[in-house]
Each structure stands twice: as C-alpha cells, then as structure tokens.
Design a protein around this motif. Structure first.
Motif, PDB file in Angstrom:
ATOM      1  N   THR A 188       0.998  -1.177  -0.051  1.00 35.11           N
ATOM      2  CA  THR A 188       0.063   0.114  -0.072  1.00 35.11           C
ATOM      3  C   THR A 188       0.934   1.301   0.015  1.00 35.11           C
ATOM      4  OG1 THR A 188      -1.669  -1.268   1.335  1.00 35.11           O
ATOM      5  CG2 THR A 188      -1.964   1.084   1.160  1.00 35.11           C
ATOM      6  N   GLY A 189       0.668   2.081  -1.068  1.00 34.81           N
ATOM      7  CA  GLY A 189       1.443   3.396  -1.143  1.00 34.81           C
ATOM      8  C   GLY A 189       2.677   3.489  -1.703  1.00 34.81           C
ATOM      9  N   TYR A 190       3.607   4.204  -1.421  1.00 38.58           N
ATOM     10  CA  TYR A 190       4.804   4.578  -2.066  1.00 38.58           C
ATOM     11  C   TYR A 190       6.078   3.590  -1.567  1.00 38.58           C
ATOM     12  CZ  TYR A 190       2.385   8.792  -3.432  1.00 38.58           C
ATOM     13  OH  TYR A 190       1.430   9.755  -4.031  1.00 38.58           O
ATOM     14  N   PRO A 191       6.803   3.431  -2.290  1.00 36.81           N
ATOM     15  CA  PRO A 191       8.129   2.893  -2.006  1.00 36.81           C
ATOM     16  C   PRO A 191       9.130   3.730  -2.044  1.00 36.81           C
ATOM     17  CG  PRO A 191       7.921   2.620  -4.322  1.00 36.81           C
ATOM     18  CD  PRO A 191       6.579   2.883  -4.054  1.00 36.81           C
ATOM     19  N   GLY A 192      10.206   3.633  -1.248  1.00 31.73           N
ATOM     20  CA  GLY A 192      11.246   4.659  -1.086  1.00 31.73           C
ATOM     21  C   GLY A 192      12.300   4.434  -1.951  1.00 31.73           C
ATOM     22  N   VAL A 193      12.776   5.212  -3.053  1.00 30.56           N
ATOM     23  CA  VAL A 193      13.452   4.928  -4.412  1.00 30.56           C
ATOM     24  C   VAL A 193      14.597   5.887  -4.059  1.00 30.56           C
ATOM     25  CG1 VAL A 193      13.906   4.729  -6.576  1.00 30.56           C
ATOM     26  CG2 VAL A 193      11.877   3.853  -5.399  1.00 30.56           C
ATOM     27  N   SER A 194      15.770   5.277  -4.043  1.00 32.69           N
ATOM     28  CA  SER A 194      17.285   6.198  -4.507  1.00 32.69           C
ATOM     29  C   SER A 194      18.151   5.456  -5.143  1.00 32.69           C
ATOM     30  CB  SER A 194      17.714   6.602  -2.899  1.00 32.69           C
ATOM     31  OG  SER A 194      18.285   5.432  -2.331  1.00 32.69           O
ATOM     32  N   VAL A 195      19.207   6.436  -5.824  1.00 30.24           N
ATOM     33  CA  VAL A 195      20.197   5.821  -6.743  1.00 30.24           C
ATOM     34  C   VAL A 195      21.426   5.653  -6.123  1.00 30.24           C
ATOM     35  CG1 VAL A 195      18.573   6.421  -9.046  1.00 30.24           C
ATOM     36  CG2 VAL A 195      20.334   8.075  -7.976  1.00 30.24           C
ATOM     37  N   ASP A 227       5.320   1.024 -10.061  1.00 29.77           N
ATOM     38  CA  ASP A 227       4.781   2.266 -10.088  1.00 29.77           C
ATOM     39  C   ASP A 227       5.919   2.909 -11.132  1.00 29.77           C
ATOM     40  OD1 ASP A 227       7.281   2.186  -8.871  1.00 29.77           O
ATOM     41  OD2 ASP A 227       6.849   2.755  -6.883  1.00 29.77           O
ATOM     42  N   THR A 228       5.906   4.194 -11.415  1.00 32.02           N
ATOM     43  CA  THR A 228       6.540   4.779 -12.385  1.00 32.02           C
ATOM     44  C   THR A 228       7.453   5.909 -12.002  1.00 32.02           C
ATOM     45  OG1 THR A 228       4.533   4.747 -13.912  1.00 32.02           O
ATOM     46  CG2 THR A 228       6.356   6.248 -14.527  1.00 32.02           C
ATOM     47  N   ILE A 229       8.782   5.815 -12.092  1.00 29.25           N
ATOM     48  CA  ILE A 229       9.740   6.704 -11.852  1.00 29.25           C
ATOM     49  C   ILE A 229      10.039   7.712 -13.140  1.00 29.25           C
ATOM     50  CG2 ILE A 229      12.266   6.820 -11.452  1.00 29.25           C
ATOM     51  CD1 ILE A 229      12.394   3.999 -10.477  1.00 29.25           C
ATOM     52  N   THR A 272       5.537   7.378  -8.294  1.00 23.79           N
ATOM     53  CA  THR A 272       4.124   7.108  -8.087  1.00 23.79           C
ATOM     54  C   THR A 272       3.743   6.108  -7.136  1.00 23.79           C
ATOM     55  OG1 THR A 272       3.930   5.862  -9.957  1.00 23.79           O
ATOM     56  CG2 THR A 272       3.594   7.918 -10.446  1.00 23.79           C
ATOM     57  N   PRO A 273       2.688   5.918  -6.427  1.00 25.60           N
ATOM     58  CA  PRO A 273       2.323   5.003  -5.607  1.00 25.60           C
ATOM     59  C   PRO A 273       2.199   3.602  -6.558  1.00 25.60           C
ATOM     60  CG  PRO A 273       0.478   6.305  -5.956  1.00 25.60           C
ATOM     61  CD  PRO A 273       1.548   7.134  -6.470  1.00 25.60           C
ATOM     62  N   LEU A 274       2.259   2.662  -5.641  1.00 27.42           N
ATOM     63  CA  LEU A 274       2.077   1.252  -6.250  1.00 27.42           C
ATOM     64  C   LEU A 274       0.819   0.974  -6.774  1.00 27.42           C
ATOM     65  CD1 LEU A 274       4.681  -0.778  -4.025  1.00 27.42           C
ATOM     66  CD2 LEU A 274       4.882  -0.374  -6.374  1.00 27.42           C
ATOM     67  N   ALA A 275       0.428   0.257  -7.935  1.00 24.58           N
ATOM     68  CA  ALA A 275      -0.617  -0.048  -8.624  1.00 24.58           C
ATOM     69  C   ALA A 275      -0.474  -1.678  -8.979  1.00 24.58           C
ATOM     70  CB  ALA A 275      -1.211   0.857  -9.788  1.00 24.58           C
ATOM     71  N   ALA A 276      -1.583  -2.167  -9.230  1.00 27.96           N
ATOM     72  CA  ALA A 276      -1.533  -3.601  -9.564  1.00 27.96           C
ATOM     73  C   ALA A 276      -1.290  -3.620 -11.030  1.00 27.96           C
ATOM     74  CB  ALA A 276      -2.905  -4.285  -9.508  1.00 27.96           C
ATOM     75  N   GLY A 277      -0.354  -4.947 -11.361  1.00 24.42           N
ATOM     76  CA  GLY A 277       0.142  -4.770 -12.651  1.00 24.42           C
ATOM     77  C   GLY A 277       1.549  -4.590 -12.991  1.00 24.42           C
ATOM     78  N   ARG A 278       1.929  -4.519 -14.099  1.00 24.56           N
ATOM     79  CA  ARG A 278       3.451  -4.477 -14.390  1.00 24.56           C
ATOM     80  C   ARG A 278       3.833  -3.254 -15.401  1.00 24.56           C
ATOM     81  NH1 ARG A 278       6.255  -9.343 -13.575  1.00 24.56           N
ATOM     82  NH2 ARG A 278       8.096  -8.659 -15.120  1.00 24.56           N
ATOM     83  N   THR A 279       2.640  -2.347 -15.554  1.00 25.24           N
ATOM     84  CA  THR A 279       2.963  -1.178 -16.400  1.00 25.24           C
ATOM     85  C   THR A 279       2.837   0.191 -15.576  1.00 25.24           C
ATOM     86  OG1 THR A 279       0.615  -1.421 -17.079  1.00 25.24           O
ATOM     87  CG2 THR A 279       1.964  -2.582 -18.506  1.00 25.24           C
TER      88      THR A 279
END
Length: 284
Positions: A188-195, A227-229, A272-279
């Motif tokens: 549920t919600g957003y993951p934390g992402v860093s490079v 989600d989308t980066i 973006t927050p996570l959604a179902a699927g791979r797109t």
C-alpha cells in the motif's frame, strides 16, 4: 434709728455723706459642691435608659413581624420563610425539573398505498470511508476469499526495472515488485527509491512522491505491483548516472537493491504509488 433718709439728715436727691449703705452688694451664689457631677450622671443614666428602651422595642417589632409572616404563610407548600437579610446576597436553590417525555410522530400513510407506511431509513452510523482511502501500513487487506493478507516483507519480494521511455522532455521507467513467496501479501502506497553509484553510495536525494490516490494491492504468489519513476531527459544539470537502485517496500525497514542506470537531471526525480500490474501507475 429708723433707717429713713429724713432721719439721717439726707436730702431727697440722695443720702448724706455719712449715710450707711443698707443694701447687699450685687453678685451670684456659687452652686453647691458636686451639683455638676450629679447632673452629668443623671443625663447619662437617662441616655442609657432611652437606648435600652429603643433596642428592646426594635427587637419586639422584628420578632412580631417574623411571627406574623410565619403565621400567615399556608402550610404544606414548598415556599419557605427566609430569615431577615443580613446584607450579603444569597443564591436561591435551583428547582429540579422533570424532562419532558419524548414526542413520537406517527408516520402518515401515503395516499394510494392503502394505509401502508413508508419504509424507515437505516440509522446513520457515520461517514463511509472513501473508495480510494489507503489501508494503513501493517493492516491486513482481504484476498477476496475472506482471509486477510499481511503486508509484504522485503524478504518475499523481488525488485526489477523496466526499460526507459522518453516523452515530452521526460524519461519514464517502471519499477516492479513481485511476490516470490508461497502466500499472498499486500502493498500500500509509495516505496522509497534512491540511486547508488558502483560502490553503493547514494547519489543525491531520494525520489519525491507524486501526489496521487492509491489503494492496497494484494499480490498472490507470482503477481507484481509497479509504479513509475520520472526524470528529466538530459535537461539542465545532471547528476552522475547510477549503477544501482535501492528500493524500500512500503512499511518496510529492509531494502532491495537492483542493478540499473538512472540519470537524474534538472533535479526532477519523482515516484508514483504502487498499482496492480507491471505497467506502472497509472497503468498503460
């Protein structure tokens, strides 16, 4: 010697030079000793008697008035005779009042229904939750079969990156989290992402969250959420290209590290927050 002027050789105008004075010299008699003190004592006694008589009369009048008020007041009522005022205000005791009985309204029959009353509305128990309101982290989500799904742990997830796609000065890339465990779980919600660079050191700040609605995503074994980066397509100042991407699943303190090259330019780095699927989100 008779004492008359003619016998003493006087004249009608007055006595002669050798005529003796028979009148007592003028003057006032002195008051008797102690008379003033006696007068003062009598006056003080009269004042005391008058004061005592006035106080006794006032007390008698007050007692008589209280007696008359008590005698004239009808017995058996709630009214009481209050004592004489002493100069300090008093607050009357409040009277208890009985609550009025509830008024019930009979529903009127609608013409044409032969006396049938309309159905009553169900009681309102509070505002219903919004459809897109997220489930708090750690709260199980339903799998659709009545059994709850726990939150996905980092140990049962696998992270991967999709191929970059450029559009209108931006670069978009999908981030996938796949359940490789044996039981269902939810995200549920957003993951934390860093490079990260090749040595594992973080490059710049983590990704910002793009405001969007989201809902719990239940992942059965083998299913994915994505989600989308978004980054700028080589506009402005660019950071060094990453060698890896670190991902914290929602509600997890453990992270996943996946190989991938992401270049952050013009300080544009959103997720973006996570959604179902791979797109990604919104799904394409």
């Amino acid at each position: 010697m008779t004492g008359f002027p003619d016998d003493l050789g006087g004249t009608p105008e007055g006595p002669g030079p050798e005529e003796p004075l028979l009148r007592q010299p003028p003057g006032y008699l002195a008051p008797p000793p102690g008379s003033f003190g006696q007068i003062r004592r009598r006056a003080a006694r009269r004042r005391r008697l008058r004061a005592a008589g006035g106080g006794t009369a006032a007390a008698a009048v007050l007692a008589g008035s209280v007696y008359l008020v008590g005698a004239l007041t009808p017995h058996g009522t709630e009214d009481r005779v209050s004592p004489p005022a002493t100069g300090s205000p008093t607050t009357p005791a409040p009277r208890t009042t009985r609550p009025a009985p509830p008024v019930t309204t009979e529903p009127r029959a609608t013409p044409g229904t032969h006396g049938a009353s309309p159905p009553s509305r169900p009681p309102v128990t509070g505002p219903s939750p919004a459809k897109d309101s997220p489930t708090p982290s750690g709260t199980p989500a339903s799998t659709g079969h009545g059994s709850p799904a726990p939150m996905c742990a980092a140990s049962q997830l696998t992270a991967s990156l999709g191929a970059p796609e450029g559009a209108a000065g931006s670069v978009y890339r999908y981030l996938l989290l796949t359940n490789h465990g044996a039981t269902a779980c939810h995200l549920t919600g957003y993951p934390g992402v860093s490079v990260l660079d090749a040595s594992g050191k973080q490059i710049g700040a983590p990704a910002d969250r793009r405001p969007m609605d989201y809902a719990p995503v239940v992942l059965k074994p083998g299913e994915s959420a994505s989600d989308t980066i978004r980054t700028a397509n080589h506009l402005g100042t660019c950071r060094p290209a990453s060698a890896k991407v670190r991902v914290y699943p929602p509600g997890s303190r453990a992270s996943l590290v996946v190989d991938g090259e992401v270049t952050v330019c013009d300080e544009l780095f959103t997720i973006t927050p996570l959604a179902a699927g791979r797109t990604g989100n919104p799904p394409s």
